[in-house]
Design a protein around this motif. Structure first.
Motif, PDB file in Angstrom:
ATOM      1  N   PRO A  67       0.810  -1.222   0.000  1.00  0.00           N
ATOM      2  CA  PRO A  67       0.000   0.000   0.000  1.00  0.00           C
ATOM      3  C   PRO A  67       0.846   1.276   0.000  1.00  0.00           C
ATOM      4  CG  PRO A  67      -0.024  -0.996   2.164  1.00  0.00           C
ATOM      5  CD  PRO A  67       0.724  -1.948   1.268  1.00  0.00           C
ATOM      6  N   SER A  68       2.156   1.120   0.141  1.00  0.00           N
ATOM      7  CA  SER A  68       3.044   2.282   0.190  1.00  0.00           C
ATOM      8  C   SER A  68       3.325   2.824  -1.207  1.00  0.00           C
ATOM      9  CB  SER A  68       4.368   1.891   0.857  1.00  0.00           C
ATOM     10  OG  SER A  68       5.303   2.928   0.729  1.00  0.00           O
ATOM     11  N   MET A  69       3.322   4.142  -1.308  1.00  0.00           N
ATOM     12  CA  MET A  69       3.651   4.843  -2.543  1.00  0.00           C
ATOM     13  C   MET A  69       4.573   5.986  -2.140  1.00  0.00           C
ATOM     14  SD  MET A  69       1.095   6.821  -5.124  1.00  0.00           S
ATOM     15  CE  MET A  69       0.631   7.984  -3.863  1.00  0.00           C
ATOM     16  N   SER A  70       5.852   5.849  -2.471  1.00  0.00           N
ATOM     17  CA  SER A  70       6.810   6.818  -1.959  1.00  0.00           C
ATOM     18  C   SER A  70       7.535   7.543  -3.080  1.00  0.00           C
ATOM     19  CB  SER A  70       7.820   6.110  -1.061  1.00  0.00           C
ATOM     20  OG  SER A  70       8.710   7.046  -0.514  1.00  0.00           O
ATOM     21  N   TRP A  71       7.795   8.789  -2.857  1.00  0.00           N
ATOM     22  CA  TRP A  71       8.601   9.600  -3.769  1.00  0.00           C
ATOM     23  C   TRP A  71       9.790  10.201  -3.022  1.00  0.00           C
ATOM     24  CZ3 TRP A  71       3.630  10.413  -2.268  1.00  0.00           C
ATOM     25  CH2 TRP A  71       3.396  11.477  -1.415  1.00  0.00           C
ATOM     26  N   VAL A  72       9.981   9.793  -1.777  1.00  0.00           N
ATOM     27  CA  VAL A  72      11.096  10.232  -0.947  1.00  0.00           C
ATOM     28  C   VAL A  72      11.965   9.006  -0.658  1.00  0.00           C
ATOM     29  CG1 VAL A  72      11.761  11.295   1.239  1.00  0.00           C
ATOM     30  CG2 VAL A  72       9.646  12.008   0.109  1.00  0.00           C
ATOM     31  N   PRO A  73      13.261   9.046  -0.973  1.00  0.00           N
ATOM     32  CA  PRO A  73      14.113   7.881  -0.710  1.00  0.00           C
ATOM     33  C   PRO A  73      14.070   7.444   0.762  1.00  0.00           C
ATOM     34  CG  PRO A  73      15.294   9.521  -2.008  1.00  0.00           C
ATOM     35  CD  PRO A  73      13.996  10.153  -1.579  1.00  0.00           C
ATOM     36  N   ASN A  74      13.997   6.146   0.979  1.00  0.00           N
ATOM     37  CA  ASN A  74      13.995   5.525   2.305  1.00  0.00           C
ATOM     38  C   ASN A  74      12.766   5.860   3.154  1.00  0.00           C
ATOM     39  OD1 ASN A  74      16.547   4.287   1.831  1.00  0.00           O
ATOM     40  ND2 ASN A  74      17.511   6.259   2.265  1.00  0.00           N
ATOM     41  N   TRP A  75      11.694   6.263   2.524  1.00  0.00           N
ATOM     42  CA  TRP A  75      10.438   6.535   3.227  1.00  0.00           C
ATOM     43  C   TRP A  75       9.356   5.633   2.653  1.00  0.00           C
ATOM     44  CZ3 TRP A  75       8.567  11.914   4.971  1.00  0.00           C
ATOM     45  CH2 TRP A  75       9.576  12.570   5.671  1.00  0.00           C
ATOM     46  N   ASP A  76       8.446   5.196   3.507  1.00  0.00           N
ATOM     47  CA  ASP A  76       7.224   4.528   3.082  1.00  0.00           C
ATOM     48  C   ASP A  76       6.074   5.474   3.386  1.00  0.00           C
ATOM     49  OD1 ASP A  76       8.230   2.132   2.116  1.00  0.00           O
ATOM     50  OD2 ASP A  76       8.243   1.214   4.093  1.00  0.00           O
ATOM     51  N   ILE A  77       5.385   5.907   2.357  1.00  0.00           N
ATOM     52  CA  ILE A  77       4.264   6.832   2.525  1.00  0.00           C
ATOM     53  C   ILE A  77       2.993   6.095   2.122  1.00  0.00           C
ATOM     54  CG2 ILE A  77       3.256   9.028   1.805  1.00  0.00           C
ATOM     55  CD1 ILE A  77       6.185   9.933   1.180  1.00  0.00           C
ATOM     56  N   VAL A  78       2.068   5.999   3.052  1.00  0.00           N
ATOM     57  CA  VAL A  78       0.810   5.306   2.788  1.00  0.00           C
ATOM     58  C   VAL A  78      -0.332   6.296   2.969  1.00  0.00           C
ATOM     59  CG1 VAL A  78      -0.702   3.410   3.455  1.00  0.00           C
ATOM     60  CG2 VAL A  78       1.781   3.124   3.606  1.00  0.00           C
ATOM     61  N   HIS A  79      -1.048   6.543   1.902  1.00  0.00           N
ATOM     62  CA  HIS A  79      -2.237   7.394   1.973  1.00  0.00           C
ATOM     63  C   HIS A  79      -3.381   6.499   2.428  1.00  0.00           C
ATOM     64  CE1 HIS A  79      -0.487  10.901  -0.050  1.00  0.00           C
ATOM     65  NE2 HIS A  79       0.276   9.988  -0.607  1.00  0.00           N
ATOM     66  N   ALA A  80      -4.009   6.855   3.528  1.00  0.00           N
ATOM     67  CA  ALA A  80      -5.013   5.997   4.144  1.00  0.00           C
ATOM     68  C   ALA A  80      -6.236   6.812   4.550  1.00  0.00           C
ATOM     69  CB  ALA A  80      -4.416   5.303   5.361  1.00  0.00           C
TER      70      ALA A  80
END
Length: 145
Positions: A67-80
């Motif tokens: 479910p993660s969509m990241s555009w920042v290196p070494n980050w997991d960004i999940v829009h929930a």
């Protein structure tokens, strides 16, 4: 939020409701909405994630992992989607009988009021996985670390 006996554990469908009343909406306005075979309009987890990804991809490269969509290196960004009320699944975990000292009482008390989220991830073995949202009690999990 909706689920039934055919929905895998911790998976939900998000029904579309009218903006001016609590009634279910039957008008497909946006591409992220789909019609389920029982005639209800749903927010598709796959289309919702794809829509967000296409917006972000217009400016930067995107990495997907679950479910993660990241555009920042070494980050997991999940829009929930945040859940505003305690769910039976969480309350059952908090209230069940347990032996030993884990989890501590303070953690259980905090878990009772901690927010939970629905993340855009369907069950991999389900025919409706593109429409499903998975329960994520990640704030409770973080408190136990």
């Amino acid at each position: 939020m909706f689920h039934d006996q055919t929905t895998p554990p911790q998976q939900f469908w998000l029904l579309k409701v009218r903006w001016d009343s609590p009634e279910l909406d039957t008008w497909l306005v946006h591409d992220v909405h789909v019609r389920k075979d029982f005639g209800k309009e749903l927010l598709s987890s796959k289309r919702w994630k794809h829509e967000l990804e296409s917006i972000v991809k217009s400016t930067v490269e995107v990495t997907n992992c679950g479910p993660s969509m990241s555009w920042v290196p070494n980050w997991d960004i999940v829009h929930a989607v945040q859940i505003c009320k305690p769910l039976p699944e969480i309350l059952h975990w908090i209230d069940r009988c347990r032996g030993g000292h884990w989890p501590p009482v303070k953690l259980l008390e905090a878990a009772r009021v901690a927010p939970c989220f629905l993340v855009p991830a369907g069950h991999p073995d389900n025919d409706y996985k593109s429409k499903e949202w998975r329960l994520s009690p990640n704030m409770i999990e973080q408190m136990s670390i």
